[in-house]
Write an enzyme that holds these catalytic residues in place. Sequence first.
Site, PDB file in Angstrom:
ATOM      1  N   ASP A  31       0.864  -1.183   0.000  1.00  0.00           N
ATOM      2  CA  ASP A  31       0.000   0.000   0.000  1.00  0.00           C
ATOM      3  C   ASP A  31       0.900   1.231   0.000  1.00  0.00           C
ATOM      4  OD1 ASP A  31      -1.864   2.123   0.962  1.00  0.00           O
ATOM      5  OD2 ASP A  31      -3.226   0.432   1.245  1.00  0.00           O
ATOM      6  N   GLY A  36      -4.597   5.190   2.512  1.00  0.00           N
ATOM      7  CA  GLY A  36      -4.648   4.128   3.521  1.00  0.00           C
ATOM      8  C   GLY A  36      -4.061   4.589   4.853  1.00  0.00           C
ATOM      9  N   ALA A  75      -6.643   1.306  -5.381  1.00  0.00           N
ATOM     10  CA  ALA A  75      -7.073   2.172  -6.496  1.00  0.00           C
ATOM     11  C   ALA A  75      -7.448   3.526  -5.932  1.00  0.00           C
ATOM     12  CB  ALA A  75      -8.289   1.572  -7.212  1.00  0.00           C
ATOM     13  N   TYR A 144     -13.607   7.289 -13.528  1.00  0.00           N
ATOM     14  CA  TYR A 144     -13.385   6.250 -12.519  1.00  0.00           C
ATOM     15  C   TYR A 144     -13.977   4.914 -12.999  1.00  0.00           C
ATOM     16  CZ  TYR A 144     -14.300   3.387  -8.389  1.00  0.00           C
ATOM     17  OH  TYR A 144     -14.392   2.328  -7.511  1.00  0.00           O
ATOM     18  N   LYS A 148     -12.244   1.144 -14.083  1.00  0.00           N
ATOM     19  CA  LYS A 148     -12.633  -0.173 -13.540  1.00  0.00           C
ATOM     20  C   LYS A 148     -12.979  -1.136 -14.675  1.00  0.00           C
ATOM     21  CE  LYS A 148     -12.004   0.382  -9.203  1.00  0.00           C
ATOM     22  NZ  LYS A 148     -11.036  -0.413  -8.475  1.00  0.00           N
ATOM     23  N   PHE A 172     -21.323  -2.994  -4.919  1.00  0.00           N
ATOM     24  CA  PHE A 172     -22.318  -1.919  -4.946  1.00  0.00           C
ATOM     25  C   PHE A 172     -21.947  -0.921  -3.834  1.00  0.00           C
ATOM     26  CE2 PHE A 172     -25.494  -2.668  -8.302  1.00  0.00           C
ATOM     27  CZ  PHE A 172     -24.807  -3.694  -8.940  1.00  0.00           C
ATOM     28  N   ARG A 282     -29.398  15.411  -9.243  1.00  0.00           N
ATOM     29  CA  ARG A 282     -28.051  15.578  -9.795  1.00  0.00           C
ATOM     30  C   ARG A 282     -27.976  14.813 -11.110  1.00  0.00           C
ATOM     31  NH1 ARG A 282     -24.471  13.820  -4.688  1.00  0.00           N
ATOM     32  NH2 ARG A 282     -25.744  11.998  -5.071  1.00  0.00           N
TER      33      ARG A 282
HETATM   34  N1  LIG Z   1     -15.834   2.102  -0.971  1.00  0.00           N
HETATM   35  C1  LIG Z   1     -16.740   1.769  -1.894  1.00  0.00           C
HETATM   36  O1  LIG Z   1     -17.957   1.998  -1.731  1.00  0.00           O
HETATM   37  C2  LIG Z   1     -16.316   1.062  -3.168  1.00  0.00           C
HETATM   38  C3  LIG Z   1     -17.309   0.695  -4.101  1.00  0.00           C
HETATM   39  C4  LIG Z   1     -16.901   0.045  -5.258  1.00  0.00           C
HETATM   40  C5  LIG Z   1     -15.574  -0.266  -5.471  1.00  0.00           C
HETATM   41  N2  LIG Z   1     -14.634   0.126  -4.571  1.00  0.00           N
HETATM   42  C6  LIG Z   1     -13.220  -0.207  -4.830  1.00  0.00           C
HETATM   43  O2  LIG Z   1     -12.697  -0.853  -3.684  1.00  0.00           O
HETATM   44  C7  LIG Z   1     -11.305  -0.561  -3.557  1.00  0.00           C
HETATM   45  C8  LIG Z   1     -11.000  -0.077  -2.162  1.00  0.00           C
HETATM   46  O3  LIG Z   1     -11.789   1.043  -1.855  1.00  0.00           O
HETATM   47  P1  LIG Z   1     -11.757   1.701  -0.402  1.00  0.00           P
HETATM   48  O4  LIG Z   1     -13.105   2.269  -0.178  1.00  0.00           O
HETATM   49  O5  LIG Z   1     -11.195   0.764   0.575  1.00  0.00           O
HETATM   50  O6  LIG Z   1     -10.749   2.910  -0.679  1.00  0.00           O
HETATM   51  P2  LIG Z   1      -9.456   3.373   0.140  1.00  0.00           P
HETATM   52  O7  LIG Z   1      -9.012   4.634  -0.511  1.00  0.00           O
HETATM   53  O8  LIG Z   1      -9.724   3.379   1.597  1.00  0.00           O
HETATM   54  O9  LIG Z   1      -8.426   2.187  -0.173  1.00  0.00           O
HETATM   55  C9  LIG Z   1      -7.581   2.166  -1.294  1.00  0.00           C
HETATM   56  C10 LIG Z   1      -6.207   1.762  -0.792  1.00  0.00           C
HETATM   57  O10 LIG Z   1      -5.322   1.625  -1.906  1.00  0.00           O
HETATM   58  C11 LIG Z   1      -4.114   2.338  -1.634  1.00  0.00           C
HETATM   59  N3  LIG Z   1      -3.581   2.767  -2.938  1.00  0.00           N
HETATM   60  C12 LIG Z   1      -4.153   3.624  -3.813  1.00  0.00           C
HETATM   61  N4  LIG Z   1      -3.374   3.769  -4.901  1.00  0.00           N
HETATM   62  C13 LIG Z   1      -2.295   2.967  -4.716  1.00  0.00           C
HETATM   63  C14 LIG Z   1      -1.139   2.672  -5.496  1.00  0.00           C
HETATM   64  N5  LIG Z   1      -0.943   3.247  -6.686  1.00  0.00           N
HETATM   65  N6  LIG Z   1      -0.228   1.825  -5.002  1.00  0.00           N
HETATM   66  C15 LIG Z   1      -0.398   1.231  -3.790  1.00  0.00           C
HETATM   67  N7  LIG Z   1      -1.482   1.466  -3.003  1.00  0.00           N
HETATM   68  C16 LIG Z   1      -2.412   2.328  -3.468  1.00  0.00           C
HETATM   69  C17 LIG Z   1      -4.517   3.483  -0.730  1.00  0.00           C
HETATM   70  O11 LIG Z   1      -3.464   4.004   0.042  1.00  0.00           O
HETATM   71  C18 LIG Z   1      -5.584   2.801   0.120  1.00  0.00           C
HETATM   72  O12 LIG Z   1      -5.031   2.168   1.249  1.00  0.00           O
HETATM   73  C19 LIG Z   1     -10.970   0.424  -4.666  1.00  0.00           C
HETATM   74  O13 LIG Z   1     -10.458  -0.318  -5.756  1.00  0.00           O
HETATM   75  C20 LIG Z   1     -12.321   0.995  -5.030  1.00  0.00           C
HETATM   76  O14 LIG Z   1     -12.344   1.431  -6.363  1.00  0.00           O
HETATM   77  C21 LIG Z   1     -14.959   0.781  -3.421  1.00  0.00           C
END
Ligand SMILES: NC(=O)c1ccc[n+]([C@@H]2O[C@H](COP(=O)([O-])OP(=O)(O)OC[C@H]3O[C@@H](n4cnc5c(N)ncnc54)[C@H](O)[C@@H]3O)[C@@H](O)[C@H]2O)c1
Length: 324
Positions: A31, A36, A75, A144, A148, A172, A282
Amino acid sequence: MTWLITGGAGYIGAHVVSQAANSGLKTFVVDDLSTGISTRLKSEIELRKFSLQDTSSLQALFQEHDFEGVVHIAAKKRVGESVERPDYYWQENVVGYQNLLGVMAKHDVKNLVFSSSAAVYGEPNESSDSLISESTMCSPINPYGETKLECERLSEAFSGETGAKVISLRYFNVAGAGRPDLGDQYIFNLIPIVFDALDRGQQPQVFGNDYETIDGTCVRDYVHVQDLAKAHMDAMEHVVTAQPFYLPINIGTGYGASVAQVLAMISEVTGQKIDPIVAPRRQGDPASLVADVSRAAEILNWNSEQGLREIVSSAWDAWQLSHK
Ligand SMILES: NC(=O)c1ccc[n+]([C@@H]2O[C@H](COP(=O)([O-])OP(=O)(O)OC[C@H]3O[C@@H](n4cnc5c(N)ncnc54)[C@H](O)[C@@H]3O)[C@@H](O)[C@H]2O)c1
């Protein structure tokens, strides 16, 4: 053997790491800590801080470790930011993933679970009461979602070229917390936005109350992050035993909650009166986005277990810990 979890210090990643530990699975986290938080991880979890843009660190890591598989969660995920910085999102989400896949191919790692999103569907052209299945046409409406979808295409090609077993989990609306210290600390989604408004002594906004839904407000499928983490365990188990394949799988509850229903639950859980301000609709906000989750049940034997009350009350506990 050890699973590599990218983005394991994030909101969802830390839940996956924690649940893997509870299931007796060993994990290793990469990470860059851009969003994070390292303290989400217990001290026994190994964390290497670098970005997936850094191919030489990835190579070195795969030389040191014989990973059983990878759960790729890292991501950037802010839709609004992706509209302002589409190239950055492409670089981070798509190019970072290409780097990872290249190193996995080189080291013959063939088990992969990818964090996708319902954002790949965009605004499905279906009636407001129909469920979104994996065969619903993918047509993202923001950069975004495009990143994906492109990562899903790369996943499928990776499986075809290397014989890998790959599942894309299309999440979701993820919410709630498995433990108060693991909560989502950002204020981008409905539930934290409402908590934040209440903390400021303000009333939340509702964007549109004239949709063709149960009460006129938008309906979304909220899935508890603990249930989502369990879906990862099931997907990891499945890819290990399966023949080469690629499959996208929706992860939701299969039923929706309207914005008004979420607000009512927040009011009940927090004990605070909510009298929302109604604002215009929106752009790009479909009336209803609810997952057909039959594939998750059939392939992974997975179903969500927790409902809106558990989601809101666990999110509130986490919010109070991190915002007081
Ligand atoms: N939270 C939601 O509702 C949701 C819904 C659909 C999909 N997602 C997907 O789930 C995943 C996690 O989401 P989250 O809510 O935990 O977000 P988050 O931002 O809390 O977690 C993402 C983590 O990835 C790390 N990161 C980002 N870019 C990086 C890189 N280039 N190299 C290494 N580490 C990197 C960040 O530091 C972070 O710890 C993402 O892929 C997001 O697109 C989330």
